[in-house]
Design a protein around this motif. Structure first.
Motif, PDB file in Angstrom:
ATOM      1  N   TYR A   1       0.834  -1.193   0.000  1.00 43.56           N
ATOM      2  CA  TYR A   1       0.000   0.000   0.000  1.00 43.56           C
ATOM      3  C   TYR A   1       0.870   1.245   0.000  1.00 43.56           C
ATOM      4  CZ  TYR A   1      -4.483   2.196   1.061  1.00 43.56           C
ATOM      5  OH  TYR A   1      -5.644   2.919   0.997  1.00 43.56           O
TER       6      TYR A   1
ATOM      7  N   TYR B   1      -0.287   4.466   0.308  1.00 45.50           N
ATOM      8  CA  TYR B   1      -0.813   5.630   1.028  1.00 45.50           C
ATOM      9  C   TYR B   1      -0.286   5.649   2.463  1.00 45.50           C
ATOM     10  CZ  TYR B   1      -3.840   8.550   3.782  1.00 45.50           C
ATOM     11  OH  TYR B   1      -4.295   9.501   4.656  1.00 45.50           O
TER      12      TYR B   1
ATOM     13  N   ASN C   1     -10.821   5.510   9.455  1.00 45.05           N
ATOM     14  CA  ASN C   1     -10.857   5.269   8.002  1.00 45.05           C
ATOM     15  C   ASN C   1     -10.606   3.820   7.651  1.00 45.05           C
ATOM     16  OD1 ASN C   1     -11.418   7.921   6.904  1.00 45.05           O
ATOM     17  ND2 ASN C   1      -9.527   8.461   7.967  1.00 45.05           N
TER      18      ASN C   1
ATOM     19  N   HIS D   1     -13.745   0.113   4.496  1.00 43.11           N
ATOM     20  CA  HIS D   1     -12.986  -0.844   3.681  1.00 43.11           C
ATOM     21  C   HIS D   1     -13.366  -2.304   3.958  1.00 43.11           C
ATOM     22  CE1 HIS D   1     -10.574   2.809   4.007  1.00 43.11           C
ATOM     23  NE2 HIS D   1      -9.811   2.431   3.021  1.00 43.11           N
TER      24      HIS D   1
ATOM     25  N   TYR E   1     -14.604   4.937  -4.190  1.00 47.42           N
ATOM     26  CA  TYR E   1     -13.708   4.089  -4.981  1.00 47.42           C
ATOM     27  C   TYR E   1     -13.637   2.689  -4.396  1.00 47.42           C
ATOM     28  CZ  TYR E   1     -10.240   6.302  -1.784  1.00 47.42           C
ATOM     29  OH  TYR E   1      -9.561   6.806  -0.709  1.00 47.42           O
TER      30      TYR E   1
ATOM     31  N   GLU F   1     -11.778   0.851  -2.773  1.00 44.57           N
ATOM     32  CA  GLU F   1     -11.368   0.557  -1.395  1.00 44.57           C
ATOM     33  C   GLU F   1     -12.512   0.792  -0.418  1.00 44.57           C
ATOM     34  OE1 GLU F   1      -7.901   2.769  -0.255  1.00 44.57           O
ATOM     35  OE2 GLU F   1      -6.746   2.051  -1.947  1.00 44.57           O
ATOM     36  N   HIS F   2     -13.398   1.715  -0.788  1.00 45.32           N
ATOM     37  CA  HIS F   2     -14.486   2.083   0.129  1.00 45.32           C
ATOM     38  C   HIS F   2     -15.757   1.335  -0.245  1.00 45.32           C
ATOM     39  CE1 HIS F   2     -12.208   6.111   0.773  1.00 45.32           C
ATOM     40  NE2 HIS F   2     -11.656   5.120   1.427  1.00 45.32           N
TER      41      HIS F   2
ATOM     42  N   TYR G   1      -2.077  18.496  -8.141  1.00 41.16           N
ATOM     43  CA  TYR G   1      -1.448  18.579  -6.820  1.00 41.16           C
ATOM     44  C   TYR G   1      -2.067  17.520  -5.908  1.00 41.16           C
ATOM     45  CZ  TYR G   1       1.390  20.761  -3.242  1.00 41.16           C
ATOM     46  OH  TYR G   1       2.354  20.994  -2.292  1.00 41.16           O
TER      47      TYR G   1
ATOM     48  N   SER H   1      -3.633  11.655  -4.940  1.00 45.36           N
ATOM     49  CA  SER H   1      -4.464  10.931  -3.973  1.00 45.36           C
ATOM     50  C   SER H   1      -5.242   9.831  -4.678  1.00 45.36           C
ATOM     51  CB  SER H   1      -5.438  11.907  -3.311  1.00 45.36           C
ATOM     52  OG  SER H   1      -6.213  12.542  -4.310  1.00 45.36           O
ATOM     53  N   ALA H   2      -5.763   8.907  -3.873  1.00 48.44           N
ATOM     54  CA  ALA H   2      -6.640   7.863  -4.422  1.00 48.44           C
ATOM     55  C   ALA H   2      -7.856   8.536  -5.055  1.00 48.44           C
ATOM     56  CB  ALA H   2      -7.059   6.919  -3.305  1.00 48.44           C
ATOM     57  N   LYS H   3      -8.407   9.503  -4.324  1.00 45.02           N
ATOM     58  CA  LYS H   3      -9.614  10.166  -4.846  1.00 45.02           C
ATOM     59  C   LYS H   3      -9.299  10.916  -6.137  1.00 45.02           C
ATOM     60  CE  LYS H   3      -9.944  12.653  -0.977  1.00 45.02           C
ATOM     61  NZ  LYS H   3      -8.561  12.537  -0.458  1.00 45.02           N
TER      62      LYS H   3
ATOM     63  N   SER I   1       3.624  14.635  -1.881  1.00 46.58           N
ATOM     64  CA  SER I   1       4.597  14.606  -0.781  1.00 46.58           C
ATOM     65  C   SER I   1       5.023  13.195  -0.380  1.00 46.58           C
ATOM     66  CB  SER I   1       3.992  15.306   0.438  1.00 46.58           C
ATOM     67  OG  SER I   1       2.776  14.667   0.807  1.00 46.58           O
TER      68      SER I   1
ATOM     69  N   PHE J   1      -7.048  18.627   1.911  1.00 43.54           N
ATOM     70  CA  PHE J   1      -5.920  19.289   2.571  1.00 43.54           C
ATOM     71  C   PHE J   1      -5.698  20.693   2.010  1.00 43.54           C
ATOM     72  CE2 PHE J   1      -4.652  14.746   3.166  1.00 43.54           C
ATOM     73  CZ  PHE J   1      -4.806  14.734   4.547  1.00 43.54           C
TER      74      PHE J   1
HETATM   75  P1  JHZ Z   1      -5.466  11.710   1.025  1.00 39.60           P
HETATM   76  C1  JHZ Z   1      -6.525   7.500   1.243  1.00 39.60           C
HETATM   77  O1  JHZ Z   1      -7.193   8.245   0.251  1.00 39.60           O
HETATM   78  C2  JHZ Z   1      -6.816   6.060   1.069  1.00 39.60           C
HETATM   79  P2  JHZ Z   1      -6.500   9.442  -0.520  1.00 39.60           P
HETATM   80  C3  JHZ Z   1      -7.748   5.468   2.058  1.00 39.60           C
HETATM   81  N1  JHZ Z   1      -8.573   4.497   1.385  1.00 39.60           N
HETATM   82  C4  JHZ Z   1      -8.657   6.387   2.722  1.00 39.60           C
HETATM   83  O2  JHZ Z   1      -9.690   5.993   3.184  1.00 39.60           O
HETATM   84  C5  JHZ Z   1      -8.271   7.785   2.828  1.00 39.60           C
HETATM   85  O3  JHZ Z   1      -6.939   7.974   2.488  1.00 39.60           O
HETATM   86  C6  JHZ Z   1      -8.477   8.298   4.192  1.00 39.60           C
HETATM   87  C7  JHZ Z   1      -0.589  14.324  -0.899  1.00 39.60           C
HETATM   88  N2  JHZ Z   1      -0.252  15.537  -0.157  1.00 39.60           N
HETATM   89  O4  JHZ Z   1      -4.919  11.639   2.374  1.00 39.60           O
HETATM   90  C8  JHZ Z   1      -0.369  13.058  -0.106  1.00 39.60           C
HETATM   91  C9  JHZ Z   1       0.705  16.398  -0.693  1.00 39.60           C
HETATM   92  O5  JHZ Z   1       1.240  16.143  -1.776  1.00 39.60           O
HETATM   93  O6  JHZ Z   1      -6.488  12.748   0.768  1.00 39.60           O
HETATM   94  C10 JHZ Z   1      -1.394  12.120  -0.656  1.00 39.60           C
HETATM   95  O7  JHZ Z   1      -0.888  11.416  -1.781  1.00 39.60           O
HETATM   96  N3  JHZ Z   1       1.045  17.510   0.026  1.00 39.60           N
HETATM   97  C11 JHZ Z   1      -6.968   4.838   3.149  1.00 39.60           C
HETATM   98  O8  JHZ Z   1      -5.273   8.954  -1.191  1.00 39.60           O
HETATM   99  C12 JHZ Z   1      -2.516  13.045  -1.113  1.00 39.60           C
HETATM  100  O9  JHZ Z   1      -1.953  14.340  -1.238  1.00 39.60           O
HETATM  101  C13 JHZ Z   1       0.462  17.805   1.228  1.00 39.60           C
HETATM  102  O10 JHZ Z   1       0.807  18.837   1.822  1.00 39.60           O
HETATM  103  O11 JHZ Z   1      -7.531  10.096  -1.354  1.00 39.60           O
HETATM  104  C14 JHZ Z   1      -3.638  13.105  -0.114  1.00 39.60           C
HETATM  105  O12 JHZ Z   1      -4.295  11.887  -0.047  1.00 39.60           O
HETATM  106  C15 JHZ Z   1      -0.540  16.938   1.724  1.00 39.60           C
HETATM  107  C16 JHZ Z   1      -1.236  17.251   3.025  1.00 39.60           C
HETATM  108  C17 JHZ Z   1      -0.868  15.814   1.001  1.00 39.60           C
HETATM  109  O13 JHZ Z   1      -6.087  10.318   0.757  1.00 39.60           O
END
Ligand code: JHZ
Ligand code: ZN
Length: 418
Positions: A81, A83, A182, A186, A227, A229-230, A327, A330-332, A353, A390
């Motif tokens: 994984y 994430y 979270n 799943h 998606y 996973e959910h 930017y 993310s999964a979403k 990041s 974020f």
């Molecule tokens: P983020 C994941 O979904 C998967 P995702 C999972 N199924 C779930 O339920 C949720 O989380 C909770 C990046 N980032 O957390 C990091 C930056 O680049 O919304 C991540 O790749 N700079 C478990 O993947 C992405 O953005 C930053 O400053 O949709 C955010 O992914 C920050 C804060 C994040 O979850």
């Protein structure tokens, strides 16, 4: 109560409601064939055929539960994984505050066991290390379990089930606190999961669950959080019915901001009382039609309008010769890109990041991922925020980019440039 599914190795159809077992599920949204959202690719995989899975959502009119119509084998999604929450300041603070709040309410002794289900790289449990109590993480991702263990968080690499609960009890005794943040969305078999919690939790213990709240998802058009996973999208009414089937009570229910709006529930095995805040939320859900199929059919139209507005904007900007990057890989974000058919013709690359994602490519759309500093190095005209949850943290971090004229596009809840 096990759900019935037509089984194949990698994907199966859901034939009955995960909460009440009813067989008449209404599909109200089809997001189209989608690769698994955390299935980032390395360069060598780009020419290989990719797997796409159905992404349909349905509603159970009997209990109000919203769930995916197809389930992808969990091993395919979670064994390795990519994430991790720990590159986000927001998530650091979130877990630190959560732990402080829980500790205030619990008399924790050194011999007590605290368990985190879906413990990822151990970010939540690390907060307990200084209290000297025993901690145990449980996570199926072997790569992350190893990393957590290196940081001092004892972690079992497994999906949490009744069987795993029995194994833990044999080795470590009951748990005073169990977290699942979270995670419940799943879980394919929620009944087995709650049986496991019942087994592992001390009679005086608490189970703290956080998950995205369906009401927020629908109100803010957060369709990209749907998606593979959910599997479940919880409103409170069906969640309470689930708890009651397992003789749990709900001590506290709070709405929190994380991941676009979530619920934090404190659950107890002591009695079946449902706290007043939760009862009030259920009344609002009923009044607002969350038990009616029409509400969901209307949501589908809202999603379509959002896609149209976003794609229109991106096309216009590209026609004007503007450069756009993504930017947050993310999964979403991957759901958004696939559903809106946004690829390399629109986004030059995505910055992120998480070191494990950098150097890889987005599933389905094959957009390359780079570290965040590339944004200020290249200073593209626009950054499309694929991690809108974020927004505050990222916009603050990218102040220099914005000061120099860079703009963010955010499309949740509605399309805007900021
Ligand atoms: P983020 C994941 O979904 C998967 P995702 C999972 N199924 C779930 O339920 C949720 O989380 C909770 C990046 N980032 O957390 C990091 C930056 O680049 O919304 C991540 O790749 N700079 C478990 O993947 C992405 O953005 C930053 O400053 O949709 C955010 O992914 C920050 C804060 C994040 O979850
Ligand atoms: Zn149901």
């Amino acid at each position: 109560m096990m759900e019935k599914q037509t089984s194949s190795r990698e994907v199966c159809s859901v034939k009955s409601c995960r909460v009440c077992g009813d067989g008449s599920l209404l599909t109200f949204l089809r997001l189209g064939p989608t690769p698994i959202p955390n299935g980032f690719l390395v360069r060598d995989q780009l020419d290989e055929p990719e797997k796409f899975y159905p992404l349909d959502v349905c509603f159970c009119a009997r209990c109000g539960m919203v769930q995916l119509a197809h389930i992808v084998n969990a091993e395919v999604m979670f064994k390795n994984y990519l994430y991790v929450p720990s590159t986000s300041q927001t998530m650091y603070q979130h877990f630190a505050e959560l732990v402080l709040q829980v500790i205030e309410k619990t008399e924790l002794n050194k011999q007590d066991l605290v368990v985190d289900i879906g413990s990822n790289d151990g970010l939540l449990l690390k907060n307990f290390l200084s209290f000297g109590c025993k901690v145990l993480g449980i996570d199926p991702a072997e790569n992350l379990a190893k990393r957590a263990a290196e940081e001092g968080v004892d972690t079992i690499s497994a999906f949490f089930t009744q069987e795993v609960a029995e194994r833990i009890i044999g080795e470590k005794g009951t748990a005073k606190i169990i977290f699942a943040t979270n995670v419940m969305a799943h879980v394919p078999d929620l009944h087995d999961f709650l049986n496991g919690i019942k087994t592992l939790l001390d009679r005086d213990g608490i189970f703290v669950a956080e998950f995205p709240y369906l009401v927020d998802l629908m109100d803010k058009t957060e369709f990209d959080t749907i998606y593979q996973e959910h599997l479940s999208y919880f409103s409170l009414a069906p969640f309470i019915s689930l708890l009651q089937q397992h003789d749990f009570g709900l001590v506290e229910a709070k709405q929190i901001a994380s991941h676009g709006g979530s619920l934090r529930l404190t659950i107890s095995p002591r009695n079946q009382n449902i706290c007043q805040e939760a009862q009030d939320l259920v009344v609002i859900e009923k009044k607002r039609g969350f038990l009616q199929p029409e509400t969901y059919l209307n949501f589908g139209k809202k999603v379509d309008r959002n896609r149209y507005a976003l794609v229109q904007l991106l096309w216009r900007l590209r026609e004007e010769g503007k450069s756009i990057v993504g930017y947050g890989a993310s999964a979403k974000g991957n759901v958004m890109l696939n559903y809106c058919r946004i690829g390399r013709e629109t986004l030059d690359y995505i910055v992120d990041s998480i070191p494990y994602k950098q150097g890889k490519f987005t599933p389905g759309t094959h957009i390359p991922i780079y570290p965040e500093n590339k944004l200020t190095e290249d200073q593209p005209d626009y950054a499309f925020l694929l991690a809108w949850n974020f927004a505050e943290e990222i916009l603050k971090k990218q102040d220099v980019y914005r000061q120099k004229g860079g703009k963010f596009i955010i499309n949740i809840p509605t399309v805007k440039i900021t």
